[in-house]
Scaffold this motif. Structure first.
Motif, mmCIF file in Angstrom:
data_model
loop_
_atom_site.group_PDB
_atom_site.id
_atom_site.type_symbol
_atom_site.label_atom_id
_atom_site.label_comp_id
_atom_site.label_asym_id
_atom_site.label_seq_id
_atom_site.Cartn_x
_atom_site.Cartn_y
_atom_site.Cartn_z
ATOM 1 N N ARG A 166 -12.795 6.393 7.242
ATOM 2 C CA ARG A 166 -11.754 6.114 7.152
ATOM 3 C C ARG A 166 -10.782 4.304 7.596
ATOM 4 O O ARG A 166 -10.402 3.949 6.658
ATOM 5 N N TYR A 189 -7.091 -3.771 5.168
ATOM 6 C CA TYR A 189 -7.061 -2.880 3.652
ATOM 7 C C TYR A 189 -5.553 -2.913 4.045
ATOM 8 O O TYR A 189 -5.022 -2.077 2.501
ATOM 9 N N ARG A 190 -4.556 -3.490 3.797
ATOM 10 C CA ARG A 190 -2.502 -3.082 3.388
ATOM 11 C C ARG A 190 -2.117 -4.436 3.570
ATOM 12 O O ARG A 190 -3.152 -5.574 4.167
ATOM 13 N N THR A 191 -2.061 -5.115 2.403
ATOM 14 C CA THR A 191 -1.677 -6.957 1.911
ATOM 15 C C THR A 191 0.455 -6.962 2.976
ATOM 16 O O THR A 191 1.110 -5.705 3.119
ATOM 17 N N ASP A 212 3.124 -7.730 1.329
ATOM 18 C CA ASP A 212 4.389 -7.081 0.722
ATOM 19 C C ASP A 212 4.717 -5.770 0.982
ATOM 20 O O ASP A 212 5.151 -4.913 0.807
ATOM 21 N N TRP A 213 3.183 -5.556 1.388
ATOM 22 C CA TRP A 213 3.035 -3.229 1.543
ATOM 23 C C TRP A 213 3.441 -3.287 2.818
ATOM 24 O O TRP A 213 4.675 -2.166 2.322
ATOM 25 N N ASN A 240 7.438 -3.694 2.370
ATOM 26 C CA ASN A 240 8.179 -2.190 2.106
ATOM 27 C C ASN A 240 7.847 -0.817 2.957
ATOM 28 O O ASN A 240 8.586 -0.052 3.132
ATOM 29 N N SER A 247 8.680 5.027 1.084
ATOM 30 C CA SER A 247 8.950 4.349 -0.581
ATOM 31 C C SER A 247 7.591 4.570 -0.757
ATOM 32 O O SER A 247 7.445 4.448 -1.806
ATOM 33 N N VAL A 248 6.836 4.113 0.013
ATOM 34 C CA VAL A 248 5.751 3.997 -0.176
ATOM 35 C C VAL A 248 4.821 5.994 0.672
ATOM 36 O O VAL A 248 3.709 5.503 -0.218
ATOM 37 N N VAL A 249 5.092 6.094 1.546
ATOM 38 C CA VAL A 249 4.017 7.283 1.879
ATOM 39 C C VAL A 249 5.015 8.587 2.126
ATOM 40 O O VAL A 249 5.435 8.617 3.213
ATOM 41 N N PRO A 250 5.023 9.095 0.658
ATOM 42 C CA PRO A 250 6.300 9.988 0.507
ATOM 43 C C PRO A 250 6.374 11.346 1.860
ATOM 44 O O PRO A 250 7.543 11.825 1.938
ATOM 45 N N GLN A 251 5.538 11.242 2.647
ATOM 46 C CA GLN A 251 4.497 11.968 4.082
ATOM 47 C C GLN A 251 5.241 11.553 5.006
ATOM 48 O O GLN A 251 5.598 12.804 6.406
ATOM 49 N N GLN A 277 -8.413 6.703 0.332
ATOM 50 C CA GLN A 277 -7.670 4.668 -0.030
ATOM 51 C C GLN A 277 -6.649 4.491 -0.400
ATOM 52 O O GLN A 277 -6.751 3.093 -0.068
ATOM 53 N N PRO A 300 -1.903 4.950 -0.406
ATOM 54 C CA PRO A 300 -0.647 3.936 0.398
ATOM 55 C C PRO A 300 -0.241 2.954 -0.752
ATOM 56 O O PRO A 300 0.870 3.055 -0.361
ATOM 57 N N LEU A 321 4.142 3.260 -7.481
ATOM 58 C CA LEU A 321 5.473 3.388 -7.266
ATOM 59 C C LEU A 321 6.083 2.704 -7.426
ATOM 60 O O LEU A 321 6.802 1.403 -6.609
ATOM 61 N N PRO A 377 -6.489 -6.009 -1.183
ATOM 62 C CA PRO A 377 -7.453 -6.570 -0.408
ATOM 63 C C PRO A 377 -9.088 -6.227 -0.976
ATOM 64 O O PRO A 377 -8.917 -5.096 -2.007
ATOM 65 N N PHE A 412 -12.047 -3.875 -0.839
ATOM 66 C CA PHE A 412 -12.942 -2.440 0.181
ATOM 67 C C PHE A 412 -14.017 -2.819 -0.559
ATOM 68 O O PHE A 412 -14.401 -0.903 -0.456
#
Lengths: 221, 296
Positions: free
Chosen positions: A78, A111-113, A115-116, A119, A126-130, B152, B155, B164, B272, B274
């Motif tokens: 993960r 693995y995240r940017t 702009d992520w 947000n 708004s990006v991860v509903p739960q 992966q 999100p 989204l 990015p 992966f």
């Protein structure tokens, strides 16, 4: 020959303790020193990243997020490669954390940017509903404390010999130089962001906390 | 037989009888070997406990040390010259030999390593995974792709793959008009296709508009004449000339795996790489799943 030692039981005890302690240290210390050496290619934090790290500590992200990927397949699938102790060489203090209400962040920069994060900090759902993470909108208006971050960098440079100002390394310089460099870095990040207030603040030479923490999170690789 | 032995045997007999009474009372089925063994074990424990204790208590009361004394003594405390007991001496020698083996080979070779365990676990899993999914059918890939996507990709791209509301690529269609125009205006050299860099401004004005309209519309209807400039690399049907350039019509395996490997910075934002996160089978599965998203 050692009769006199047997006649002084207290001295004898101290002697035995010293011998055993020395043997233990000889076994343990080299291993410690070896494992805590910085991994190849590791650079100290820039001043902006350190300011972001301060925000991370201040808003207590560590309460819900760890920064340590254990060598279990489920985790490396993960989050990526398991963590090495040498990767924390310039973390003072390290922020391993002990609870994962949210995911691990040790390689979140992979693995995240920008702009992520923008947000997500504004409205996690708004990006991860739960998501149960609260919104951190105050980061968009609070101004990051660059002076303290500079002081921190200067301290670790002076006291712990953290390699700032080395060739091809991270430049620290004087406070004014460091502030200018942090602003340059912040401009690059703000260019990837959409929030107009943040862009305006950076254009006016101020660095909101959100920019600093994004710099820090992007650095976690 | 002295009174101590008699007492011990009496205690043992009481315990054995108690065991038998319990067996009788509880209607325990002794044809079941487990029950039989358990009962015999209980009887043996009772007999041995009292037998052995009686032997040694007796020995302590009556035994006298024998043998020749050594010459020296310390304040009247002497030492016998007796031979070592055989069993003890042989086990001592055995332990010495074992200790040498353990010191030289046993511990260094078999020492526990957390990383070693991880290596073995991952290797074993990957081998099994490759074996199981060598010729995975469409349904398995679809399912695998969905679970990979949810962990992966979701999100950023959302759980349904809708991006989204503009925060990431919307997998409902291949490209939006804005994305095509952005690519035409800025060129692209990110995905590492054999065809290499796409220069900016290959088409302009109304031509670019027409191409964007056509590609965003799913390459249906009449092809605009301006598309000729695209087809030299992307193929007349926009399918990417069998892997030479990105496929503009659908999310084929090449588009998915190239994007996963290199990441992408486009009109929407930055994705990015992966590269090391997914195995080839998982990438293929992801391609199948993403294709299914735009098919509906």
């Amino acid at each position: 020959m050692f009769h006199w030692l047997e006649k002084n039981p207290f001295l004898f005890s101290v002697g035995v303790f010293l011998v055993i302690a020395f043997a233990g240290l000889v076994e343990i210390l080299p291993n410690f020193a070896e494992a805590s050496r910085p991994v190849v290619g590791l650079k100290p934090y820039t001043v902006l990243e350190l300011a972001g790290k301060e925000v991370y500590k201040k808003d207590h992200c560590i309460a819900c997020h760890s920064q340590l990927i254990r060598p279990f397949k489920a985790e490396t699938d993960r989050y990526g490669q398991y963590s090495l102790s040498g990767e924390y060489a310039y973390d003072r203090p390290f922020l391993w954390g002990s609870k994962r209400t949210g995911p691990d962040l040790h390689r979140v920069g992979n693995y995240r940017t920008t702009d992520w994060h923008e947000n997500h900090m504004w409205d996690p759902k708004s990006v991860v509903p739960q998501s149960i993470m609260p919104a951190y909108q105050h980061m968009f208006t609070n101004i990051a404390d660059i002076d303290t971050a500079y002081a921190e960098a200067l301290t670790v440079k002076t006291v712990f010999d953290t390699p700032y100002d080395t060739p091809n390394g991270v430049k620290l310089g004087t406070l004014d130089e460091a502030k200018a460099a942090a602003l340059e870095e912040a401009k690059a990040i703000a260019a990837d962001m959409k929030n107009q207030d943040v862009k305006d603040a950076v254009a006016n030479g101020q660095i909101p906390e959100i920019v600093a923490i994004i710099a820090y999170l992007n650095r976690l690789k | 037989m002295n009174s101590l032995m008699i007492k011990a045997l009496a205690f043992a007999a009481v315990l054995i009888i108690a065991t038998l009474v319990v067996v009788k009372q509880m209607n325990i089925d002794l044809s079941d070997p487990i029950n039989m063994i358990t009962m015999l074990g209980a009887v043996a424990i009772a007999a041995l406990t009292f037998g052995v204790s009686a032997k040694y208590v007796n020995q302590m009361k009556t035994d006298r040390a024998e043998g020749e004394l050594t010459e020296e003594n310390w304040d009247g405390i002497g030492e016998y010259k007796n031979e070592l007991p055989g069993g003890w001496a042989y086990s001592f020698l055995g332990v010495l030999i074992w200790a040498m083996w353990y010191f030289i080979a046993g511990y260094p070779v078999n020492a526990f390593s957390q990383i070693g365990m991880w290596n073995e676990e991952v290797k074993a899993y990957n081998t099994k995974f490759e074996e199981t999914h060598k010729n995975a059918d469409e349904a398995t890939l679809q399912q695998m792709g969905e679970s990979v996507f949810l962990v992966q990709c979701a999100p950023c791209h959302g759980e349904t793959g809708d991006g989204l509301s503009g925060k990431a690529q919307d997998f409902g269609s291949r490209m939006s008009k804005e994305q095509v125009l952005y690519a035409i205006q800025n060129g692209s050299n990110q995905l590492g296709y054999p065809m290499g860099a796409m220069p900016p401004m290959m088409a302009q004005g109304a031509d670019a508009e027409a191409i964007a309209e056509y590609v965003a519309g799913g390459m249906k209807g009449e092809q605009p004449a301006a598309f000729a400039v695209c087809s030299s690399c992307h193929g007349a049907d926009g399918q990417g000339n069998s892997g030479m350039a990105p496929n503009l019509a659908v999310y084929d395996e090449a588009v998915v795996s190239h994007t996963l490997e290199h990441g992408k910075k486009g009109q929407i934002g930055k994705m990015p790489s992966f590269k090391t996160m997914l195995t080839p089978v998982q990438q293929k599965a992801l391609a199948v799943y993403i294709q299914s998203l735009s098919a509906n």
